[in-house]
Each structure stands twice: as structure tokens, then as C-alpha cells.
Design an enzyme around this catalytic site. Structure first.
Site, short mmCIF file in Angstrom:
data_model
loop_
_atom_site.label_atom_id
_atom_site.label_comp_id
_atom_site.label_asym_id
_atom_site.label_seq_id
_atom_site.Cartn_x
_atom_site.Cartn_y
_atom_site.Cartn_z
N ASP A 91 0.86 -1.25 0.00
CA ASP A 91 -0.06 -0.12 -0.04
C ASP A 91 0.66 1.26 0.01
O ASP A 91 1.93 1.21 0.70
CB ASP A 91 -0.82 -0.07 1.17
CG ASP A 91 -1.94 1.02 1.11
OD1 ASP A 91 -3.17 0.51 0.92
OD2 ASP A 91 -1.82 2.18 1.07
N HIS B 57 -10.23 -5.47 -3.35
CA HIS B 57 -8.84 -5.53 -2.71
C HIS B 57 -9.02 -5.95 -1.19
O HIS B 57 -10.00 -5.44 -0.59
CB HIS B 57 -8.12 -4.33 -2.72
CG HIS B 57 -8.63 -2.94 -2.43
ND1 HIS B 57 -9.82 -2.38 -3.10
CD2 HIS B 57 -8.55 -2.30 -1.26
CE1 HIS B 57 -10.12 -1.30 -2.42
NE2 HIS B 57 -9.29 -1.14 -1.21
N ASN C 152 -12.90 -2.99 2.55
CA ASN C 152 -13.76 -1.85 2.64
C ASN C 152 -14.71 -1.73 1.32
O ASN C 152 -14.36 -2.06 0.17
CB ASN C 152 -13.20 -0.42 2.60
CG ASN C 152 -12.24 -0.14 3.84
OD1 ASN C 152 -12.51 -0.82 4.89
ND2 ASN C 152 -10.98 0.15 3.46
P1 AMP Z 1 -9.56 1.50 0.25
O1 AMP Z 1 -9.83 2.95 0.82
O2 AMP Z 1 -10.20 0.32 1.36
O3 AMP Z 1 -10.50 1.40 -1.06
O4 AMP Z 1 -8.22 0.98 0.05
C1 AMP Z 1 -7.28 1.65 -1.13
C2 AMP Z 1 -6.15 1.59 -0.87
O5 AMP Z 1 -5.23 1.77 -1.93
C3 AMP Z 1 -5.77 2.65 0.10
O6 AMP Z 1 -4.94 2.13 1.53
C4 AMP Z 1 -4.40 3.74 -0.73
O7 AMP Z 1 -3.47 3.89 0.22
C5 AMP Z 1 -4.24 2.28 -1.68
N1 AMP Z 1 -3.66 2.99 -2.83
C6 AMP Z 1 -4.05 4.07 -3.67
N2 AMP Z 1 -3.15 4.28 -4.55
C7 AMP Z 1 -2.19 3.27 -4.75
C8 AMP Z 1 -1.25 3.01 -5.44
N3 AMP Z 1 -0.90 3.69 -6.52
N4 AMP Z 1 -0.45 2.05 -4.94
C9 AMP Z 1 -0.39 1.31 -4.02
N5 AMP Z 1 -1.68 1.49 -2.95
C10 AMP Z 1 -2.47 2.48 -3.41
#
Ligand code: AMP
Length: 112
Positions: free
Chosen positions: A29, A98, A85
Site C-alpha cells: 500500500d 482488494h 472496505n
Molecule cells: P480502500 O480505501 O479500502 O479502497 O483502499 C485503497 C487503498 O489503496 C488505500 O489504502 C490507498 O493507500 C491504496 N492506494 C491508492 N493508490 C495506490 C497506489 N498507486 N499504489 C499502492 N496503493 C495505493
């Protein structure tokens, strides 16, 4: 499709890969909430837990065989948390299914 995680899976956006096979991709992440914070995604575009069906459940079942392998490889011997989520109330920011793996330290005893 304009999906961030589809682009990461395709290698169009860089990521720190920790695992990959024909059905699953896992990467660190970008904004870690724990010392170890990994996202595991299906290689098929499934919008969220709410879009899991009999037709795509094999991706999800497979991911849940991959998660303990990743946890072992990451040394999460004292446990970890798996979170997904869903939607607005769940604070889902990326609309591609995810599973967060969170660990590497004692996590909080609260879920919400
Ligand atoms: P959610 O809020 O459950 O949809 O989780 C999405 C996650 O994706 C968050 O924890 C972000 O920090 C992560 N995220 C967003 N963009 C990226 C990226 N380019 N590479 C890795 N993680 C990401």
C-alpha cells in the site's frame, strides 16, 4: 476501463509487487497504516465484496489461499488483520476488490 488497480495489474502504473500468479496480484500500500500493509487484488475487475458472485467467487477463494502465504513470507507470525472496505459507508476509495493485509505490530482493538 479507468481503474487504478487494473492499471497496476497491467504494469501501467508502478507498484511494489510482493506476489503474483494467474489470478491474484499483491503489492504494498502506498500509504501504509501498519508496518506491513499489503493489498491483494483479483486479476479480474470485481468492483467490491458487494459484486462477488458464484461466477467470480473462484478469484476470492484463491485470494484466501494466497493471503496466508504472503503473511508467512512477510513474517507475520503473531497475526495480522484482513480488511475489505465496501462502498461509501465502508470508506472504499478504489472500486476494484482488494483485501488489505495489516500487520507487523499490535493493531488496535477497535474495528470502526
Ligand atoms: P480502500 O480505501 O479500502 O479502497 O483502499 C485503497 C487503498 O489503496 C488505500 O489504502 C490507498 O493507500 C491504496 N492506494 C491508492 N493508490 C495506490 C497506489 N498507486 N499504489 C499502492 N496503493 C495505493
Amino acid at each position: 476501463m479507468d481503474c487504478l488497480f487494473c492499471k497496476i495489474i497491467a504494469g501501467e502504473i508502478p507498484s511494489t509487487k510482493v506476489y503474483e500468479d494467474e489470478k491474484a496480484y499483491a503489492f504494498r500500500d502506498i500509504n501504509p497504516q501498519a508496518p506491513t500493509h499489503i493489498l491483494v487484488v483479483p486479476k479480474a475487475h470485481i468492483a467490491s465484496v458487494d459484486a462477488i458472485s458464484a461466477e467470480n467467487a473462484d478469484y476470492v477463494a484463491h485470494i484466501f489461499t494466497v493471503i496466508p502465504q504472503i503473511a508467512k513470507a512477510e513474517g507475520l507470525v503473531d497475526g495480522y488483520r484482513v480488511v475489505s472496505n465496501v462502498g461509501q459507508h465502508g470508506c472504499q476509495s478504489v472500486k476494484h476488490l482488494h483485501f488489505h493485509i495489516l500487520g507487523g505490530a499490535q493493531l488496535k482493538d477497535t474495528m470502526a
